[in-house]
Structure formats: C-alpha cells, structure tokens
Design an enzyme around this catalytic site. Structure first.
Site, short mmCIF file in Angstrom:
data_model
loop_
_atom_site.label_atom_id
_atom_site.label_comp_id
_atom_site.label_asym_id
_atom_site.label_seq_id
_atom_site.Cartn_x
_atom_site.Cartn_y
_atom_site.Cartn_z
N HIS A 45 -101.12 -47.09 -39.56
CA HIS A 45 -101.40 -47.34 -40.79
C HIS A 45 -103.12 -46.92 -41.28
O HIS A 45 -103.09 -46.74 -42.56
CB HIS A 45 -101.48 -49.43 -40.46
CG HIS A 45 -99.81 -49.37 -41.04
ND1 HIS A 45 -99.38 -48.98 -42.41
CD2 HIS A 45 -99.26 -50.54 -39.97
CE1 HIS A 45 -98.49 -49.89 -41.93
NE2 HIS A 45 -98.53 -50.62 -40.88
N HIS A 101 -99.06 -48.14 -33.78
CA HIS A 101 -99.45 -48.71 -35.03
C HIS A 101 -99.68 -49.33 -36.01
O HIS A 101 -99.65 -48.33 -37.44
CB HIS A 101 -97.71 -49.75 -34.47
CG HIS A 101 -97.15 -50.86 -36.55
ND1 HIS A 101 -95.23 -50.13 -36.13
CD2 HIS A 101 -97.84 -51.77 -37.62
CE1 HIS A 101 -95.58 -50.38 -37.61
NE2 HIS A 101 -96.90 -51.18 -38.43
N GLU A 102 -100.68 -49.33 -35.99
CA GLU A 102 -101.83 -50.41 -36.53
C GLU A 102 -102.09 -49.07 -37.10
O GLU A 102 -102.99 -48.63 -38.48
CB GLU A 102 -102.67 -51.11 -36.41
CG GLU A 102 -101.40 -52.60 -36.14
CD GLU A 102 -100.56 -52.99 -37.35
OE1 GLU A 102 -101.53 -52.62 -38.67
OE2 GLU A 102 -99.89 -53.87 -37.27
ZN ZN Z 1 -96.54 -51.95 -39.65
#
Ligand code: ZN
Length: 497
Positions: free
Chosen positions: A267, A263-264
């Site tokens: 980003h 997830h990170e």
């Molecule tokens: Zn997030």
C-alpha cells in the site's frame, strides 16, 4: 477562467493538507497517544473534518467548477480534474449537514459498543447501533441514488464505476470455483495429514522485527520516507508526499507480522508512487480501494507467499530461527489451507469466500431481506455452508470486522477485487518479464516495484481502476486468472495437479 482554475487548485491543496493533518492525528491516536487524550483528539479531528466538509460544499468552489465546466477551453488534465472534483462536490452537496452530523454521531457511539460487544461476546449490545447504521446507510443511498441496485451508491464511494450487477456474476463464479478447489484440497492425502510444525516454534521477536525491516527495505520502502510502528490492526497512512507510515502487529503466528508488513508496504509503495505533479489535486489519489488493495495483495500473495520469494528468505529464516524443516515443508506451511474463521488470518483459497459472505449479507441488509437481529444466525449458517465450520461465538463471527461499526457498507468487495487484480497483474508481469522470478529468488524487487510504478502507480486517478487494469492486462476484472493461479499453485502443494 484563470481565476476559477486558481481557486479550484487552492481549494484542493487546502483539502489535501487538512486531510493529511487529520491523518497524522489519527495515526498518533492509534500508535502513541495516551489513553486520556481521546476526548480532545476526537474534537480536533471533528473540527478538521468539519472545515474540510464546509470547503467541499462551499458555493464558491461549486460556482467556479460550474463555470469551468461550461467553458469550452478546458481540456486534457484540467478537464479530467475538474470533472472528477465536480462529481465529488455534487455528491457531498446532496447530503444534508444534519445527516452528516447524525451519521458521525451514530458511528462514534457504535465504535465503543462494538468493542464492548466483542469483550462480552454478545452481539445484542451492538445490534441496535448496527440497526441505526443500516437505516442511515439506506437514507444515504437516497441522497445520491445511482442506477440499478441501491447498493451501487455505497459501492461507488470505494470502487467508482463498479456495480452490484457486475459483481454478482463475478462473485458467483468465484464462489463456485473456490468451493470446488477446496473440495479437491480437502480430499487430498496431504490435506488430511497436514499439521503446522515449523510455524509453532518460538520465533524470537527481535529477529523477526529485523526481517520485517529487511523486507520493507528490499521492497524499496526506505526509512527516509516511511516508518513502521505497532498497532492492534495493521494499516497504512499517508501524511505527506515524503511521509508514508505503516503499522504491524506481532501475533502468535510469526507469518502474521511478516506478511501483513509486506501487505502494508505494498500500500505504502503505491502511495509513494502516485504522480507527484498531482500531489495537491484529486488526480493524485488512487482511483479506488480495489486497486489500492491490488498493490498490497500483489506483494503479500503473489510475491511473499510464492516459491521464489522463500528461495531467498527461507535459508535466512532457517538459520536465524534455528528451524529444522526443509524448504518444501516451510513453503507448504506458509500456504497452509485451512478454514480459519477470521478473515484477516485467512489463506489465499478461503480469503475471497470471506468477502463473498460479507457481500451477500450486505446486499441482504440493504435490500431488507436480512434483519440485523438475525445476523449471527445467518453468518453462522453461511460459514457452515462455505467453510464447513461454525464460529464458537460472535467475536469469531459477525463481530470480527470493524467496518460496519464505522458505517462502511460497500467496502468489503474491494478486498476481493484487489485480490483478483493482483493475480492479473502478476500474470502480465511474468509475460513481460519471464525471468523476473530469478530476481525475486535473489531478494531483488526493484524491477517489480518499477513495473508497478510504471503500469499502475503513476496513473493516479487519470483512469478508473478497471481501465488501468485493462491498459496493463488487456482486460478488466477477470476472476478466472486468479482461479487458474490458485488451481495450479495448490494443485502442486496438495498433490492433485
Ligand atoms: Zn490492504
């Protein structure tokens, strides 16, 4: 106009650099700073934020922007940049300095009280601080009142162009669909018999860490321009154009570290893919948090909770962690649907319900129909209604998220917006590249990263978030694509498709 343009560019560069220095101080505070460093650290960050704020509201910048806006020769990129910055500047100038001070003081006091309330499992400790934050948020709305629902002014800070009027029907639909899908799942034989077995095994931390690094590397997050460190709550921060850092956290469930890193990393790839030519101006930022979250969710849900992804990773997990289950068992456990009371640990089907619950409560707090003191009661009754479970205490309930203690009202919807966008993007990717899942099954993600880069990242803030999605997918926010994806996937897993 050359002089004014140069001044505007210089200001933006300074603001970007101050922001990055501040980001580094915060990153250090979360990762390596010794406990006793907190006092001077808060003075350092407050000083930098103060300098940045003074720059944003300075008459010199404001006058230059005004001159540029009335001159006729401004077009294309310059016009976009000036208009966007002008909007931010006007917004900031309407907020009195005393208010900014009061708000940051209130939030600084609320943080430790939120943590104490969590430690003592007692909402009452945090309640008066939250009350103050709600009052200040209402006051804040008054400074920059947008048309329609008062909540719009708060939402606009995180999701420019989005409104409560647009979101209400989207979320109402989504809620109905998710509740009906959950009924089907919970009614299935497989659900009634489900139990985590493989995930309950002991996962060697060092080996897991190896996989965490491996997946980052495969996604294209190279060590030359990124780091992975440990924090209580995982996050991503950009320190500079060649320096984006993520953090992770190893919890009881081995999937937490692995999936939250993916997830990170999503980003981080977005930050790295933003247009380099706009490194020091407002067009080089993400246009909204929702679209930022669409990138992290894309990698976490659409890729790393998917079958093709585990075709590559499961044999390697199986061998290294000495697991005895077969592929289908593992895949089902990765996508285990159950009513978790904690948002950040929720499965794909429950996740948006967590957000809808918070959205409804935020609207109520801003409208005045919900009182802060009644929050635990209202939270729990909504949990009962949507999830069929009640938190055992407020730590599992209304004290679980940090956002309100930071004064961030209007933030939560961006998580659901991003989740919906991510499904729309994946569906479009498959249309354009029908064989991409074969690549995923080989642990090769370069094409995907390039596609996201080309279709989302490189646009920076040249368009609003919803317009970027329209450009790529042919339509803006559409929860139906997400609901269809969930129905198909979980119908297969729970055997009712
Ligand atoms: Zn997030």
């Amino acid at each position: 106009m050359k002089k004014e343009m140069k001044l505007v560019e210089d200001y933006q560069k300074d603001l970007t650099l101050i922001g990055q220095a501040n980001a580094l101080l915060s990153w250090d505070e979360e990762t390596y700073m010794p406990e006793k460093g907190v006092e001077s650290r808060s003075e350092q960050t407050a000083l930098l934020s103060g300098i940045a704020h003074d720059k944003v509201i300075s008459n010199e910048l404001f006058n230059a922007l005004r001159k540029l806006r009335i001159s006729k020769d401004l077009k294309g990129k310059e016009k976009l940049m000036v208009d966007k910055l002008y909007k931010d500047v006007v917004k900031a100038r309407k907020v009195p300095k005393e208010f900014v001070k009061e708000f940051s003081k209130t939030v600084a006091l609320a943080g430790p009280k939120w943590r104490e309330a969590r430690r003592k499992k007692d909402f009452k400790i945090f309640a008066p601080h939250l009350q103050k934050i709600v009052e200040l948020s209402k006051k804040q709305i008054g400074y920059n009142r947008l048309p329609g629902h008062p909540y719009n002014s708060l939402l606009d800070d995180y999701e420019e162009g989005m409104t409560a009027e647009k979101l209400k029907p989207v979320f109402a639909d989504l809620k109905k669909e998710l509740v009906s899908l959950l009924k089907k799942i919970e009614g299935s034989e497989k659900y009634k018999k489900q139990k985590l077995v493989l995930m309950k095994k002991e996962f060697d931390g060092k080996i897991l860490e190896g996989f965490v690094y491996d997946v980052c590397e495969r996604m294209g997050l190279k060590k030359e321009f990124s780091r992975v460190d440990l924090t209580e709550h995982p996050f991503t921060t950009k320190i500079g154009v060649g320096d984006v850092r993520i953090t992770t956290n190893y919890r009881e469930n081995p999937m937490f570290a692995f999936l939250s890193t993916v997830h990170e990393a999503g980003h981080a790839l977005y930050e790295l893919g933003l247009p380099k030519k706009d490194e020091y101006n407002v067009l080089g930022d993400a246009p909204s948090l929702g679209i930022h979250e669409s990138q992290s969710r894309f990698w976490e849900n659409m890729i790393a909770r998917g079958k093709p992804f585990w075709k590559y990773y499961y044999p390697r997990f199986k061998k290294n962690f000495k697991l005895s289950g077969d592929f289908d068992e593992w895949y089902k456990e990765v996508n285990f649907v159950h009513p978790d009371k904690i948002r950040v640990e929720a499965d794909e089907v429950h996740y948006c319900l967590h957000i809808i619950l918070r959205f409804e409560i935020e609207l109520g707090l801003i409208e005045g129909s919900i009182k802060v003191k009644d929050l635990p009661k209202i939270w729990n009754s909504k949990m009962k209604e949507l999830f069929g479970v009640v938190p055992k205490d407020d730590v599992e309930g209304c004290l679980q998220d940090v956002h309100w203690s930071m004064g961030s009202f209007g933030y939560f919807p961006t998580y659901a917006i991003g989740t919906i966008y991510s499904a729309q993007l994946y569906s479009q990717l498959i249309k354009e590249h029908p064989h991409i899942e074969e690549q995923i099954g080989k642990g090769k993600f370069d094409k995907i990263r390039e596609w996201l880069n080309e279709n989302v990242h490189k646009h920076g803030s040249y368009y609003l978030a919803d317009d970027i999605i329209k450009k790529v997918c042919g339509e803006g926010l559409n929860p139906k694509v997400y609901v269809d994806y969930l129905n198909e996937k979980y119908g297969k897993i729970y055997g009712f498709d």
